[in-house]
Design a protein around this motif. Sequence first.
Motif, PDB file in Angstrom:
ATOM      1  N   MET A  99       0.834  -0.959  -0.132  1.00  0.00           N
ATOM      2  CA  MET A  99      -0.015  -0.008   0.185  1.00  0.00           C
ATOM      3  C   MET A  99       0.987   1.098   0.158  1.00  0.00           C
ATOM      4  O   MET A  99       0.582   2.339  -0.653  1.00  0.00           O
ATOM      5  N   ALA A 100       1.984   1.358   0.711  1.00  0.00           N
ATOM      6  CA  ALA A 100       2.925   2.381   0.621  1.00  0.00           C
ATOM      7  C   ALA A 100       3.591   2.413  -0.629  1.00  0.00           C
ATOM      8  O   ALA A 100       3.541   3.779  -1.153  1.00  0.00           O
ATOM      9  N   VAL A 101       3.905   1.399  -1.371  1.00  0.00           N
ATOM     10  CA  VAL A 101       4.223   1.788  -2.850  1.00  0.00           C
ATOM     11  C   VAL A 101       3.133   2.358  -3.407  1.00  0.00           C
ATOM     12  O   VAL A 101       3.583   3.281  -4.435  1.00  0.00           O
ATOM     13  N   PHE A 102       1.839   1.842  -3.556  1.00  0.00           N
ATOM     14  CA  PHE A 102       0.981   2.126  -4.264  1.00  0.00           C
ATOM     15  C   PHE A 102       0.491   3.908  -3.941  1.00  0.00           C
ATOM     16  O   PHE A 102       0.387   4.541  -4.859  1.00  0.00           O
ATOM     17  N   SER A 103       0.408   4.004  -2.584  1.00  0.00           N
ATOM     18  CA  SER A 103       0.258   5.299  -2.216  1.00  0.00           C
ATOM     19  C   SER A 103       1.118   6.401  -2.753  1.00  0.00           C
ATOM     20  O   SER A 103       0.774   7.453  -3.388  1.00  0.00           O
ATOM     21  N   GLY A 104       2.261   6.027  -2.635  1.00  0.00           N
ATOM     22  CA  GLY A 104       3.424   6.874  -3.033  1.00  0.00           C
ATOM     23  C   GLY A 104       3.332   7.073  -4.422  1.00  0.00           C
ATOM     24  O   GLY A 104       3.632   8.203  -4.935  1.00  0.00           O
ATOM     25  N   SER A 105       2.931   5.986  -5.216  1.00  0.00           N
ATOM     26  CA  SER A 105       3.105   6.107  -6.618  1.00  0.00           C
ATOM     27  C   SER A 105       1.953   6.985  -7.267  1.00  0.00           C
ATOM     28  O   SER A 105       1.709   7.415  -8.455  1.00  0.00           O
TER      29      SER A 105
END
Length: 424
Positions: A157-163
Amino acid sequence: MRPGAKAPVAGAALGSAPNWQRTLGALWLAQTLTIIGFSLRTPFLPFFVAELGARNLETQVLWAGAINAGGAAVMAITAPLWGALADRYGRKLMVLRAMVAGSLTIGLMALATSPWQLFVLRLVEGGFTGTVTASTTLAASTVPRERLGFGLGLMQMAVFSGSAVGPLIGGVLADQIGYRATFVLAGSLLLVSALLVAFLVEERFEPPSRRAGHGETGGETWRLLLAPALLGIVVSLFALRAASMALQPIVPLLVAQLARGSSAVNSLAGLAMGVSGMTSAVASVGLGRLSDRIGQRPLLIASGALAAATFLPLGLTTQVWQVIVLQALFGIASGGMLPTANALVARLTPEGRRGTIYGFTTTASSLGAFVGPLVGTALAAALGLHAPFLVIGLALAVTVAWVARTLSPLERAERRTVLESGRD
């Protein structure tokens, strides 16, 4: 494993530690800021290349593709090395190395005066970063086994949110403060992330000589990687990354073409690139939990099919809103595939080899990131901006069908597990 050993399987090295929740929370925040920093440049990179001397569309496309692909190619070579070093010297050290290296290389991009300088810095970045793999490996070794799906879902989720947030903010910042200042800000975010990890993340790591099973050889690693289930997961990661990275240098140019001279083209490109991250962030946790109930293999295949189905209509778009909607659907597909694949890797891999195996899965993803932009930009330069979506969509559909067949034994095993747990 002998009684009393401190490094049990599947992520319990810190599972009984009182601060694993704080460690996971700090790692999630650091990874979110890191991905935002990396993603700030995504919507304006082709336009920055033009400012540095690439004057026509074909040259902008090819330079943007080379810059994206070059770093991925180097990462494909170095990722297994960093993974092996993580198993030997600790995962936290590898997270710090990746974040500090990213801060330096992105910050130096603000000083670039030609496309080749951006290209060289991207190569260095690819060789010394890899924050997603490093953070995922650390999380998998920190979270208790019974919370592994939740922990890895949160990291994804951190990766997706940052992306999602990165391109949105990056497009606006490019319009407001310029490209170079945005690079400086991006590098600063990665430095803040490194400080969070240094002071808030706890790791209880034992050198391999003190662990049970430390005598495992490289041959055993290859047997793990070539097992049908894990091989299918690796192929799916390659295909998804190739498809998603093919979008990055093309979508901003497609948006600019469809927007017909809009003064907010950077912001529109940022929205088109960032919306998939938003939907992925929302989908990753929910679909990850769903996979625990229905089986991870069916969700992996269904998500891959959705990804292929969104690519084909992108080749027929005539309005910016159509691109945004299809990107949102692609984000949902990614939100199903990536957390599920990472959880399967953790389940199928001994804890003492997890850094190495995640390193090789990163190699597969990085090869996809290398191939995707090169193929996508070559097709765009030769046949137009819509052509890559049709070709890659068909290739992705064929790949998903092959992976479905490869993972069939895993589905049967999952069904047996569900039935047995139901009887309990």
